[in-house]
Motif scaffolding. Structure first.
Motif, PDB file in Angstrom:
ATOM      1  N   MET A  77       0.849  -1.027   0.015  1.00 47.41           N
ATOM      2  CA  MET A  77       0.007  -0.105  -0.103  1.00 47.41           C
ATOM      3  C   MET A  77       0.732   1.272  -0.162  1.00 47.41           C
ATOM      4  O   MET A  77       0.746   2.139  -0.696  1.00 47.41           O
ATOM      5  N   LYS A  81       0.861   4.064  -2.521  1.00 49.15           N
ATOM      6  CA  LYS A  81       0.831   5.700  -2.540  1.00 49.15           C
ATOM      7  C   LYS A  81       1.987   6.424  -3.269  1.00 49.15           C
ATOM      8  O   LYS A  81       1.727   7.563  -3.566  1.00 49.15           O
ATOM      9  N   SER A 326      -7.220  13.096   5.739  1.00 49.64           N
ATOM     10  CA  SER A 326      -7.099  12.079   7.204  1.00 49.64           C
ATOM     11  C   SER A 326      -6.325  12.861   7.961  1.00 49.64           C
ATOM     12  O   SER A 326      -6.027  12.250   9.223  1.00 49.64           O
ATOM     13  N   THR A 333      -4.985   7.045   2.937  1.00 54.50           N
ATOM     14  CA  THR A 333      -5.067   6.105   2.083  1.00 54.50           C
ATOM     15  C   THR A 333      -4.334   6.473   0.920  1.00 54.50           C
ATOM     16  O   THR A 333      -4.259   7.709   0.718  1.00 54.50           O
TER      17      THR A 333
END
Ligand code: SF4
Length: 426
Positions: A77, A81, A326, A333
């Protein structure tokens, strides 16, 4: 020889040439600014990142932060990103990982993009201990050396968080005290061990490592304000004074720097921060973390940061750290990174429209967009847009039989006025 040393010796290196070409500035101007420390090109000698100039006459740059936490470690992940950040126009990337195999994560990220990479080595020094204050000064310097040998282009070091700044903090009426993670580690360590910050006390040694790898030092703003109430106070300005001295010291041994700034700031204090930091740090490139112009918009802090970023850029900030939706809430995310990077890119462009050195170039794109709008040239609009994909999706999902858009259809002002003006409509 470091890049700054070459520049001081009058050498226009390929790196300087590449930055000059990408910015549309003549190479001698870039060389002269690198020599004086007014432009920084973060590039470790063993790194593979593309040339990127930050500072005077340069376009405003955007950094994207990614990285694991101790609660959430998913290397794939983080790699995604990193790619999303690059595709969204981020100019540099910081890996702020604190959980998992930090060496492996950093390597995977470096292999996946070619933006200059920054890190905060104290996170790794602290990560090897259950309790942050148990790290040793050797752990701190070893982490810096490890990141340098791995090819990290710039490292954030909180050398300005010294005993003097800590004393000012104790006497302040701050609500949030210290919100910088590296600053917090440093302060907790100093209090626990009753010692000066090793990165301040042994700054010469830090510069030796940086010089060996031509690694840029990002002088961290450990006392940055974490809320509007705490802005522009004594701890913050005390640290600025120290950071200015540290910039000079780095320049004396040909190590490039830039300087971090706040944080949370009301709009009417942004100019004060920028101008005083530029003055105290002798024109060193400034890297602002936002600034966020209000505290009450969790979920929208990419917007509060972009508002502050535009104003800061207008007054001379060179480098903006993105915030995401966030911020203050959770680990971002990939979608958050996309949105944060894009919105910060918009803020940077808005600043460039009024900035010396970039004004004409930035405005040329807006002029092209205005012409494409007037001519209802949708493909040109998508090409010129900061996020053309999104623009296309919005228009093409709301069908109209007109060659205009579904907002006004055949009542489109562009069409009507063009018909009315005839050839004068251009
Ligand atoms: S239809 Fe209305 S909103 Fe759409 S391009 Fe024409 S004037 Fe603009």
């Amino acid at each position: 020889m470091t890049l700054m040393e070459d520049a001081k010796n009058g050498i226009i290196t390929p790196l300087i040439k590449a930055v000059a070409e990408s910015e549309g500035i003549d190479a001698e101007t870039v060389r002269s600014c690198v020599a004086k420390g007014l432009i920084t090109i973060p590039k470790n000698i063993v790194g593979r990142s593309r040339p990127m100039g930050i500072g005077k006459y340069m376009s405003t740059k955007v950094n994207a932060n990614i990285g694991t936490s101790r609660d959430y470690v998913n290397i794939d992940m983080e790699v995604e990103k990193a790619k999303v950040a690059e595709a969204s126009g981020a100019d540099t990337l910081m890996d702020l990982s604190t959980g998992g195999d930090l060496d492996l994560i950093r390597q995977r990220i470096m292999d996946s993009v070619n933006m200059p990479l920054g890190t905060v080595p104290i996170y790794q020094a602290a990560a090897s201990h259950k309790v942050v204050v148990d790290m040793t000064s050797d752990d701190m310097f070893n982490a810096v050396r490890k990141h340098a040998t791995d090819g990290v282009d710039f490292v954030t070091i909180h050398s300005g968080v010294n005993l003097h700044a800590l004393e000012r903090l104790r006497k302040s009426d701050r609500i949030m005290n210290v919100v910088s993670r590296g600053g917090a580690f440093t302060i907790a360590w100093m209090i626990h061990n009753g010692e000066e910050n090793p990165f301040y006390r042994e700054y010469d040694y830090l510069l030796e490592i940086a010089r060996e790898y031509d690694m840029t030092i990002s002088l961290g703003d450990g006392m940055r304000s974490g809320c509007i109430h705490d802005s522009s106070d004594r701890p913050m300005f005390t640290e600025f004074v120290t950071l200015g001295e540290l910039v000079k010291q780095a320049r004396s041994v040909d190590v490039q720097t830039f300087v971090e700034g706040p944080g949370h700031l009301p709009v009417d204090e942004i100019e004060l921060s920028v101008r005083s930091m530029k003055e105290l740090c002798d024109g060193a490139p400034l890297y602002f973390l936002g600034p966020l112009v209000t505290d009450i918009a969790p979920g929208y802090d990419h917007i509060t940061g972009a508002i502050g970023g535009t104003v800061a850029g207008m007054y001379g900030v060179d480098f903006l750290c993105m915030t995401t939706p966030s911020e203050h809430l959770a680990l971002p995310t990939a979608d958050d990174i996309r949105e944060g990077a894009t919105i910060t890119k918009i803020a940077a462009h808005a600043a460039d429209l009024v900035k010396d050195g970039q004004r004409e170039r930035a405005r040329a794109r807006d002029i092209e967009m205005a012409k494409a709008r007037r001519d209802l040239d949708w493909e040109a609009q998508y090409r010129l847009a900061i996020d053309g994909k999104r623009a296309r999706e919005i228009r093409e999902n709301r069908i109209t039989s007109s060659d205009a858009c579904s907002m006004c259809g055949e009542l489109c002002a562009m069409k009507i006025v063009k018909d009315a003006l005839g050839d004068n409509g251009k």
